[in-house]
Design an enzyme around this catalytic site. Structure first.
Site, PDB file in Angstrom:
ATOM      1  N   HIS A  25     -17.117 -12.991 -51.077  1.00  0.00           N
ATOM      2  CA  HIS A  25     -15.855 -12.367 -50.615  1.00  0.00           C
ATOM      3  C   HIS A  25     -14.913 -12.070 -51.774  1.00  0.00           C
ATOM      4  O   HIS A  25     -14.960 -12.748 -52.810  1.00  0.00           O
ATOM      5  CB  HIS A  25     -15.157 -13.252 -49.581  1.00  0.00           C
ATOM      6  CG  HIS A  25     -14.709 -14.578 -50.138  1.00  0.00           C
ATOM      7  ND1 HIS A  25     -13.445 -14.777 -50.650  1.00  0.00           N
ATOM      8  CD2 HIS A  25     -15.362 -15.770 -50.277  1.00  0.00           C
ATOM      9  CE1 HIS A  25     -13.338 -16.033 -51.063  1.00  0.00           C
ATOM     10  NE2 HIS A  25     -14.478 -16.650 -50.853  1.00  0.00           N
ATOM     11  N   GLU A  79     -12.375 -13.751 -45.909  1.00  0.00           N
ATOM     12  CA  GLU A  79     -12.988 -15.078 -45.793  1.00  0.00           C
ATOM     13  C   GLU A  79     -11.956 -16.184 -45.733  1.00  0.00           C
ATOM     14  O   GLU A  79     -12.089 -17.136 -44.958  1.00  0.00           O
ATOM     15  CB  GLU A  79     -13.943 -15.320 -46.981  1.00  0.00           C
ATOM     16  CG  GLU A  79     -14.895 -16.498 -46.773  1.00  0.00           C
ATOM     17  CD  GLU A  79     -14.357 -17.841 -47.267  1.00  0.00           C
ATOM     18  OE1 GLU A  79     -14.937 -18.871 -46.880  1.00  0.00           O
ATOM     19  OE2 GLU A  79     -13.358 -17.881 -48.037  1.00  0.00           O
ATOM     20  N   GLU A  80     -10.918 -16.063 -46.530  1.00  0.00           N
ATOM     21  CA  GLU A  80      -9.957 -17.166 -46.636  1.00  0.00           C
ATOM     22  C   GLU A  80      -9.105 -17.345 -45.377  1.00  0.00           C
ATOM     23  O   GLU A  80      -8.388 -18.333 -45.245  1.00  0.00           O
ATOM     24  CB  GLU A  80      -9.043 -16.965 -47.865  1.00  0.00           C
ATOM     25  CG  GLU A  80      -9.779 -16.926 -49.199  1.00  0.00           C
ATOM     26  CD  GLU A  80     -10.451 -18.259 -49.579  1.00  0.00           C
ATOM     27  OE1 GLU A  80     -10.362 -19.220 -48.800  1.00  0.00           O
ATOM     28  OE2 GLU A  80     -11.086 -18.304 -50.645  1.00  0.00           O
ATOM     29  N   ASP A 137     -11.425 -11.564 -51.236  1.00  0.00           N
ATOM     30  CA  ASP A 137     -10.039 -11.998 -51.006  1.00  0.00           C
ATOM     31  C   ASP A 137      -9.844 -13.387 -51.602  1.00  0.00           C
ATOM     32  O   ASP A 137     -10.814 -14.098 -51.896  1.00  0.00           O
ATOM     33  CB  ASP A 137      -9.707 -12.000 -49.507  1.00  0.00           C
ATOM     34  CG  ASP A 137     -10.607 -12.926 -48.694  1.00  0.00           C
ATOM     35  OD1 ASP A 137     -11.827 -12.963 -48.964  1.00  0.00           O
ATOM     36  OD2 ASP A 137     -10.093 -13.613 -47.793  1.00  0.00           O
ATOM     37  N   ASP A 194     -13.262 -18.740 -56.908  1.00  0.00           N
ATOM     38  CA  ASP A 194     -13.385 -18.526 -55.454  1.00  0.00           C
ATOM     39  C   ASP A 194     -12.803 -17.174 -55.078  1.00  0.00           C
ATOM     40  O   ASP A 194     -11.637 -17.073 -54.766  1.00  0.00           O
ATOM     41  CB  ASP A 194     -12.670 -19.679 -54.730  1.00  0.00           C
ATOM     42  CG  ASP A 194     -12.726 -19.565 -53.230  1.00  0.00           C
ATOM     43  OD1 ASP A 194     -13.543 -18.806 -52.705  1.00  0.00           O
ATOM     44  OD2 ASP A 194     -11.928 -20.253 -52.575  1.00  0.00           O
TER      45      ASP A 194
END
Lengths: 488, 488
Positions: free
Chosen positions: A117, A182-183, A119, A150
């Protein structure tokens, strides 16, 4: 990041690892490391915080930049639109599209699809960052900035690996499935996987998630995760909160019933007291035990990191088994009671106790739900309180356990050995990885988590970083993995 | 209001009470009731909310208006300045002065000092008021508005009683001690009582608090209150909150220890399990028992009001004794755990459980403190948890119990009988009335609570009201009390 184990475990220093062998592929990667770091810098500067509506355009921009780079290195891209996100206020924001990319479609080659991801978590300097979170800074061998670990850094390591491997002939078809939410819970993703099952995913043989840390500085491959059965116990005594002056001593207090019920769940040593709860836990065999022997993990580091003096278990093997392959029960808190500072004299009318069971193969959430409900109901009946009590399971996420004898695991182990000259740590996540289970269930394909994050990257915290070592050697790891995969 | 017992207990309707006897004093009051209601309307319109810094000028204005009215009806007034209130932000606001007023100083007459307050609780229409809280509205025999019952209405009933009684010859010296910060903790008041002990209070014989409701529609005189020993149990497991995925099953959880400790405090029936806790409770004798017989109190009304179906006690006598004269223990909540809605998977690092014991004569807070600490420490030691645990008593307010044979009680009982032709309910507060105990301890004078609030006035809630009946007949009650006091 899908799960975090924020443990500083640096006993095992980088210098102890053997240098990577002579290999034109590795040399190519080493020769381009400044370019790779510059690209990470450029991408970190895009504030693709999916939780902040005012930054949604930056998330969209980030998806576009990623798409452009994939095209530049020779991939094809389809942007899967997910529509709009509607807030409870009625406000609507566009959901970032999901990137479906492809490098090669040779039916004679295996096809691996990577998930990641673009984001990031929220970050601002005032939260305690030493540097501007959106300006990548290199210091003491580390690259600091939001998203470095991340997951921008891990995705870039993968993209650079693909770009490098292509120069020497890509022996596999590579697909990418990269999202931008995702977050905040991967809005719409589950449906998209389902929708693309017979098209984009139809020829995929293996799924690899590139959004996960190692247990130590030694590379780790993640093959399992615990589930999560999250329970509410609601006890209602009165229609409204009462004052302890006017009502203390005259009513059956909901809080008193609730602490009693929360108190019968587990003993001081964490043993769950719910009858039958351990019945379906897979027995531990010698082969599995062996996996724990060579894990690099030091309880002293864990103590230093957490401030905990005494753990429930004294050896790394026992502790990690209880993190990964045995169930646990945690009490999270109470909604509806007084939770502020100070001294409110309330008798809360309705309180909701919250606890969860991290369950493991082969425990079944619906069996766990019944065991917990039956137990609490019988305990509450024994108590003979006239208050109303209700147990409900609000999350029932299944555990995930892969078959480690599948080709992608063997290829990843061989790649680790080749790049780092060590045997990979075979590890699990103590938390839950819904997407792994989801990919497995919907697509029926084997899933593996192969990330390149370090154990102390602080992916959701202040001063997130990835080490230059993990970033560059991680690139080699992905490139080697692509090279090795067809051999298994 | 000093304590609230928000119970709707209207079985005993006003119409059943005998009409007040012919008396020129009572006729004077009846003749002026429209003026009295208009004055209450004017005073309710002043938004003297002591909790709102932006309304502090209105509190100051309210004190001035009160002073002016006291001067107008022939009293003398000293305004005792209390200096400034400093907020944690550094902001300073003037504290409203306390009114020290006097009507007469004949050394041959007894002197009674009344306490009350002119500040009010916060209120805004959006909170659920049917009418503007600062615009008094008369409806169905009730006067709605913030402060109508707590405490502007009660103070005005007293002032109108003094003004009326003066017309017929005041047989006592009357003093008034009226503050403007009661609703936020009576800043500076305790010190002022101490400072004025040998001057303003030197000739005071009796203290009467006019800020309290009746138990029913029948007038009540309050002669006691429970104390409050408020405890924190702090359990610390780790230095920081942990994730239940990464740490569930490996650490001794602070919440688990805390629910265990909260669970050993009392049994399901409210019996406190702390050894020795009941040792100093005054035994119940027949004379005291008799006081409960004629109290007007219906458990059905209490059930309707609270939504509680089953109380710990089945008779009004038992229930009220456990509200007033037996100790109770309530668990209020937990600080530091997850308390929001939703499903956070945290293992809280440090949690503080909060509970309090409403203790009664002759329990001593310092003895209670030791009993609680010893008990919890021994229970925690039995548990053998490596976590840190600390018990602290953060409030140790003593109970209060007056001597009902003192003249002010006899005079109040006679006044109730004269105005309402019933025997007064002799009642207590289940909560704590620090000012009663404080007056008694510092001044060594007898204290009585004689209010005219109704049991369903909702003094801190929405739609606060006082009935016209309580307001006007309450004025007669105060006037009669002044008239009767010298005879005892």
């Amino acid at each position: 990041m899908l799960f975090l184990v924020s443990i500083v475990s640096l006993l095992f220093s980088h210098a102890l690892l053997s240098p990577t062998p002579d290999d034109p592929l590795f040399k190519h990667i080493d020769d381009h490391q400044h370019e790779y770091i510059q690209r990470l810098k450029d991408w970190v500067a895009i504030e693709s915080d999916s939780s902040d509506p005012s930054k949604r355009d930056q998330v969209l921009h980030m998806m576009q930049v990623t798409k452009d780079y994939i095209l530049q290195i020779g991939g094809t891209v389809e942007m899967a639109e997910l529509g709009e996100q509607e807030y409870s206020s009625g406000k609507k924001l566009p959901l970032p599209p999901v990137i479906l990319a492809e490098f090669g479609n040779d039916t004679n080659k295996p096809t691996v699809c990577f998930y990641g991801h673009m984001d990031v978590q929220p970050a601002k300097k005032a939260d305690g960052w030493k540097t501007d979170p959106y300006v990548l800074e290199e210091k003491d061998g580390n690259l600091y900035g939001r998203g470095t670990s991340d997951d921008k850094g891990q995705i870039l390591a993968l993209l650079h690996a693909v770009e490098s491997a292509k120069k020497f002939g890509l022996p596999v078809n590579v697909k990418l499935f990269i999202e931008g939410m995702e977050e905040v819970g991967s809005n719409g993703l589950e449906q998209l996987v389902e929708d693309k099952k017979d098209t984009f995913f139809s020829n995929v043989d293996y799924i690899v998630v590139t959004d996960t840390p190692w247990l130590s500085t030694k590379p780790g491959i993640t093959y399992g995760a615990r589930g999560n059965c999250y329970f509410f116990i609601e006890v209602e005594g009165a229609r409204r909160d009462l004052h302890s002056g006017g009502f203390g001593g005259t009513v059956y207090e909901a809080m008193s019933d609730l602490v009693y019920l929360l108190g019968v769940l587990a003993d001081v040593n964490g043993k769950i007291l719910i009858p039958g709860i351990y019945d379906d836990v897979l027995p531990l065999n010698e082969q599995e035990k062996d996996l724990y022997k060579d894990l690099v993990f030091d309880l002293k580091d864990l103590k230093r990191d957490t401030g905990v003096n005494t753990f429930l278990h004294n050896t790394k093997e026992e502790l990690l088994m209880h993190r990964w392959r045995f169930p646990s029960l945690s009490i999270h808190g109470i909604e509806g009671a007084f939770s502020g500072s100070g001294t409110k004299t309330v008798i809360p009318a309705k309180v909701i106790g919250k606890f969860s069971i991290r369950q493991v193969p082969n425990m079944n959430p619906s069996v766990v739900e019944k065991q917990v409900s039956d137990y609490l109901e019988s305990k509450f009946a024994e108590r003979k309180s006239p208050n109303k009590m209700k147990v409900s399971m609000v999350i029932g996420a299944q555990p995930w356990l892969a078959n480690m004898s599948e080709p992608q695991y063997l290829a990843a182990q061989k790649a680790v050995k080749r790049v780092f000259n060590v045997d990979a740590d075979m590890i699990r996540a103590g938390g839950t990885i819904p997407i792994a289970k989801n990919f497995e269930d919907v697509l029926g394909k084997g899933v593996m988590l192969l990330g390149v994050g370090g154990p102390d990257d602080a992916p959701h915290g202040q001063n997130e970083k990835i080490s230059v070592y993990n970033y560059i050697e991680g690139t080699k790891l992905y490139a080697s993995f692509l090279k090795e995969l067809p051999s298994f």
